[in-house]
Motif scaffolding. Structure first.
Motif, PDB file in Angstrom:
ATOM      1  N   LEU A   1       4.173   3.984   8.245  1.00 12.24           N
ATOM      2  CA  LEU A   1       4.461   5.279   7.632  1.00 12.24           C
ATOM      3  C   LEU A   1       5.127   6.239   8.606  1.00 12.24           C
ATOM      4  O   LEU A   1       5.898   7.118   8.183  1.00 12.24           O
ATOM      5  CB  LEU A   1       3.174   5.910   7.105  1.00 12.24           C
ATOM      6  N   GLY A   2       4.824   6.130   9.888  1.00 14.38           N
ATOM      7  CA  GLY A   2       5.318   7.111  10.851  1.00 14.38           C
ATOM      8  C   GLY A   2       4.550   8.414  10.776  1.00 14.38           C
ATOM      9  O   GLY A   2       5.063   9.474  11.148  1.00 14.38           O
TER      10      GLY A   2
ATOM     11  N   ARG B   1      -5.485  13.819  -1.247  1.00 12.30           N
ATOM     12  CA  ARG B   1      -4.878  13.340  -2.491  1.00 12.30           C
ATOM     13  C   ARG B   1      -5.384  11.967  -2.889  1.00 12.30           C
ATOM     14  O   ARG B   1      -5.404  11.628  -4.072  1.00 12.30           O
ATOM     15  CB  ARG B   1      -3.352  13.321  -2.334  1.00 12.30           C
ATOM     16  N   ILE B   2      -5.809  11.167  -1.890  1.00 12.01           N
ATOM     17  CA  ILE B   2      -6.236   9.799  -2.171  1.00 12.01           C
ATOM     18  C   ILE B   2      -7.525   9.513  -1.407  1.00 12.01           C
ATOM     19  O   ILE B   2      -7.526   9.450  -0.178  1.00 12.01           O
ATOM     20  CB  ILE B   2      -5.165   8.773  -1.769  1.00 12.01           C
ATOM     21  N   ALA B   3      -8.621   9.351  -2.141  1.00  6.44           N
ATOM     22  CA  ALA B   3      -9.916   8.987  -1.555  1.00  6.44           C
ATOM     23  C   ALA B   3     -10.187   7.535  -1.921  1.00  6.44           C
ATOM     24  O   ALA B   3     -10.725   7.243  -2.990  1.00  6.44           O
ATOM     25  CB  ALA B   3     -11.025   9.899  -2.074  1.00  6.44           C
TER      26      ALA B   3
ATOM     27  N   LEU C   1       3.129   6.893  -0.334  1.00  8.44           N
ATOM     28  CA  LEU C   1       2.896   7.480   0.991  1.00  8.44           C
ATOM     29  C   LEU C   1       4.192   7.557   1.785  1.00  8.44           C
ATOM     30  O   LEU C   1       5.122   6.782   1.571  1.00  8.44           O
ATOM     31  CB  LEU C   1       1.881   6.631   1.761  1.00  8.44           C
ATOM     32  N   ASP C   2       4.245   8.484   2.741  1.00  9.29           N
ATOM     33  CA  ASP C   2       5.371   8.574   3.665  1.00  9.29           C
ATOM     34  C   ASP C   2       4.883   9.174   4.981  1.00  9.29           C
ATOM     35  O   ASP C   2       3.677   9.271   5.224  1.00  9.29           O
ATOM     36  CB  ASP C   2       6.537   9.376   3.068  1.00  9.29           C
ATOM     37  N   HIS C   3       5.826   9.603   5.826  1.00  7.63           N
ATOM     38  CA  HIS C   3       5.471  10.067   7.165  1.00  7.63           C
ATOM     39  C   HIS C   3       4.683  11.372   7.150  1.00  7.63           C
ATOM     40  O   HIS C   3       4.091  11.759   8.157  1.00  7.63           O
ATOM     41  CB  HIS C   3       6.742  10.247   8.007  1.00  7.63           C
ATOM     42  N   ARG C   4       4.642  12.048   6.011  1.00  4.57           N
ATOM     43  CA  ARG C   4       3.887  13.302   5.908  1.00  4.57           C
ATOM     44  C   ARG C   4       2.455  13.075   5.445  1.00  4.57           C
ATOM     45  O   ARG C   4       1.662  14.017   5.361  1.00  4.57           O
ATOM     46  CB  ARG C   4       4.592  14.246   4.950  1.00  4.57           C
TER      47      ARG C   4
ATOM     48  N   MET D   1       0.825  -1.205   0.000  1.00  2.61           N
ATOM     49  CA  MET D   1       0.000   0.000   0.000  1.00  2.61           C
ATOM     50  C   MET D   1       0.862   1.260   0.000  1.00  2.61           C
ATOM     51  O   MET D   1       0.581   2.219  -0.724  1.00  2.61           O
ATOM     52  CB  MET D   1      -0.932  -0.013   1.208  1.00  2.61           C
ATOM     53  N   ARG D   2       1.906   1.245   0.826  1.00  4.22           N
ATOM     54  CA  ARG D   2       2.789   2.412   0.887  1.00  4.22           C
ATOM     55  C   ARG D   2       3.379   2.730  -0.479  1.00  4.22           C
ATOM     56  O   ARG D   2       3.390   3.878  -0.929  1.00  4.22           O
ATOM     57  CB  ARG D   2       3.913   2.152   1.893  1.00  4.22           C
TER      58      ARG D   2
END
Length: 594
Positions: free
Chosen positions: A241-242, A300-302, A213-216, A207-208
């Motif tokens: 993700l953090g 950004r992602i729904a 995706l990331d920690h933000r 998924m990441r």
């Protein structure tokens, strides 16, 4: 290829070693690096912050629970988790993982769910229950099971939150069972899907990477924590993700879905989502002026998954919330299931969803997908590209042969994200998780039971329905989800997720039956509009699908049986209908049948 992701200070070791690190190991490293960073915020039913959990708090509290569990029982023991919506569940779940116990997340039992919970406790051989002190006494009373299965109870919120606890060594991301995800039971008794430590880490990584995706990437979720989407996506992905994640209870969303959108705006969420009905409900409940300061531009992602995705829903939601900064390309239809841990396909991000108008007749009779250019075809929505770490095959369920693109068949999945099987059901596990495609020996696939196809032009996965729910009416193959959606769209008083369609095979002919659950508004109006409403429903189904509904019944509010994840239990509704067990608002006259 997916873009390289800019990650935080743990990038080096953590993201290179993520294939061998368990969720517990990742949490430990994050807790050491930034203990004061917020992991979760929980909102109450008014959208106010009720509780906060930092990475340091999550590690400390889960370690205390792990230490307590280590002092009793043994590794591999099944531990039932009964928790209300909130942050107590996730630390209990993590405590089980750290202690090497097999967590069994369960929904709080209601009047209709007591038997299901008792059946699961017996099935998994549970010896201990974790909960909160406020619920323990009541749960003890209603969950009494056989005398040969005594339960030990632990109220985790009463444990001392020690500053220092005995060293806990997180288990590696191997094939030991992490938890049992009991299936929703829409067509059968619930089965315990055995999800391993490796399954979890693999799925989170998929998924990441797929969604960049990331920690933000702050997230907002409302799905129940005992459901695979709420657990894997809403509560475990943030640890990898953090990031910072905002949670709320499912009842909060259902009663006031605009709180969900307000939270996305307030906390500048990048990722949020739910089943298709969530977007329908939010658009229905929209009131001009209610969210005057709402800004959805960070979204950004729904994600749109766990149910059939509808093109009309995408259009309606975009039209309603576009003025608040929502962009149509934000919508990301996806596909997954508990047997694959969760995620199977979805993406790429920042692209408009793929829509295809297909010839419904060709799909029903020849299992062949051809585009309908006349504007009268069935619109299907692509659920994204498969993850790069798995293989998806479309297979003829009768012959086991792999089908080419644009052919309808059963969806089979192969990869390290597939669960280990069903708890203590070796024959069913072999049939579902160790299937082989004809003339392709040696590769194990998991049969999903879903019907769909791979687009020849775009490679996306398109979902059309469930094999077990398929309706055969007048020689035509229909998916009940499509008929139910047509009924819901036929009149504004029929709400999303309020309808069940099935066949009644009693007698000489197979009859199509629709059960419609009334909310309070429809219940008040029904005496005056019943005849007109029945005519509209029948006309809409006849025009859209070319079949006749023989029987339409209206039932009392909150009596439509659904799974714990909100899916309609058609087989159970059919059984209740045939046994005269429905709570009818208006008895259906024989003369009403077509």
């Amino acid at each position: 290829m997916y873009a390289r992701i800019d990650t935080d200070e743990l990038a080096g070791a953590l993201y290179d070693e993520v294939s061998v690190l368990s969720v517990g190991d990742i949490l430990l490293r994050r807790a050491r690096q930034h203990p004061g960073r917020v992991l979760f915020r929980f909102l109450d039913e008014q959208g106010r912050e009720e509780d906060v959990l930092t990475y340091g708090d999550a590690w400390r509290r889960s370690s205390v629970i792990a230490a307590e569990l280590a002092g009793q029982g043994a590794a591999g023991d099944r531990i039932a988790l009964f928790y209300p919506a909130g942050l107590d569940f996730i630390v209990a779940f993590l405590g089980c993982l750290l202690a090497g116990r097999i967590a069994v997340p369960l929904n709080l039992p209601s009047r209709r769910r007591v038997d299901r919970c008792q059946r699961i406790l017996r099935d998994c051989g549970c010896r201990q229950v974790l909960t909160v002190a406020a619920l323990e006494e009541g749960l003890r009373d209603i969950l009494a099971v056989d005398a040969d299965l005594p339960l030990a109870w632990l109220a985790t919120d009463t444990l001392r939150d020690e500053a220092e606890v005995a060293a806990v060594l997180p288990p590696p991301a191997d094939d030991r069972i992490a938890f049992l995800q009991y299936t929703s039971g829409s067509t059968s008794h619930p089965k315990g899907v055995m999800v391993s430590q490796r399954n979890i880490t693999t799925n989170l990584r998929m998924m990441r990477n797929a969604w960049e995706l990331d920690h933000r990437s702050n997230t907002v979720f409302w799905q129940p924590h005992h459901h695979d989407m709420g657990l894997i996506l809403g509560q475990l992905l943030p640890i990898m993700l953090g990031n910072e994640t905002v949670l709320m209870g499912p009842n909060t969303f259902v009663r006031q879905p605009l709180i969900w959108l307000d939270a996305i705006s307030r906390y500048r969420a990048v990722l949020a989502g739910g089943p298709n009905f969530a977007y329908e409900l939010a658009a229905q409940r929209w009131q001009p002026g209610r969210l005057e300061d709402c800004d959805l531009s960070s979204w950004r992602i729904a994600l749109n998954g766990a149910d059939v995705v509808r093109a009309t829903t995408l259009e309606r939601f975009a039209a309603t919330f576009g003025p608040l900064g929502y962009r149509p390309a934000t919508m990301l239809p996806c596909y997954g299931l508990a047997e694959a841990t969760l995620f199977v396909s979805g993406g790429p991000v920042s692209e408009l969803p793929r829509l295809r108008s297909i010839d419904a007749r060709a799909a029903e009779s020849e299992r062949r997908v051809t585009d309908d250019l006349g504007g009268t075809g069935r619109i299907v929505v692509g659920c994204g590209l498969p993850s790069q770490e798995i293989d998806i095959a479309i297979v003829d369920p009768a012959t086991g042969e792999r089908l080419e693109a644009d052919r309808l068949g059963e969806i089979w999945v192969s990869g390290a994200t597939n669960a280990l099987g069903y708890w203590q059901l070796p024959e069913q596990s072999a049939a579902i998780f160790a299937a082989e495609i004809a003339d392709e020996p040696g590769c194990r696939y998991m049969r999903t039971g879903d019907i769909g196809f791979i687009g020849a032009d775009d490679g996306q996965v398109y979902i059309c329905g469930r094999m077990k729910d398929l309706l055969i009416v007048d020689g035509r193959n229909l998916h009940p989800e499509d008929v139910e959606y047509t009924i819901i769209e036929s009149h504004p008083l029929i709400k999303p997720q309020s309808c069940a369609v099935f066949e009644d095979e009693r007698g000489e002919q197979r009859r199509l039956v629709a059960v419609v659950e009334a909310d309070r508004e429809l219940k008040r109006a029904l005496p005056d509009i019943e005849k007109v409403l029945r005519m509209q429903v029948r006309r809409a189904v006849s025009e859209e699908h070319g079949v006749a509904i023989a029987d339409i019944v209206f039932i009392a509010p909150a009596t439509l049986r659904k799974t714990t994840s909100g899916k309609v239990q058609r087989s159970l509704m059919k059984q209740l209908y045939q046994q005269d067990g429905l709570d009818l608002l208006q008895p259906v006259a024989v003369s009403d049948a077509v």
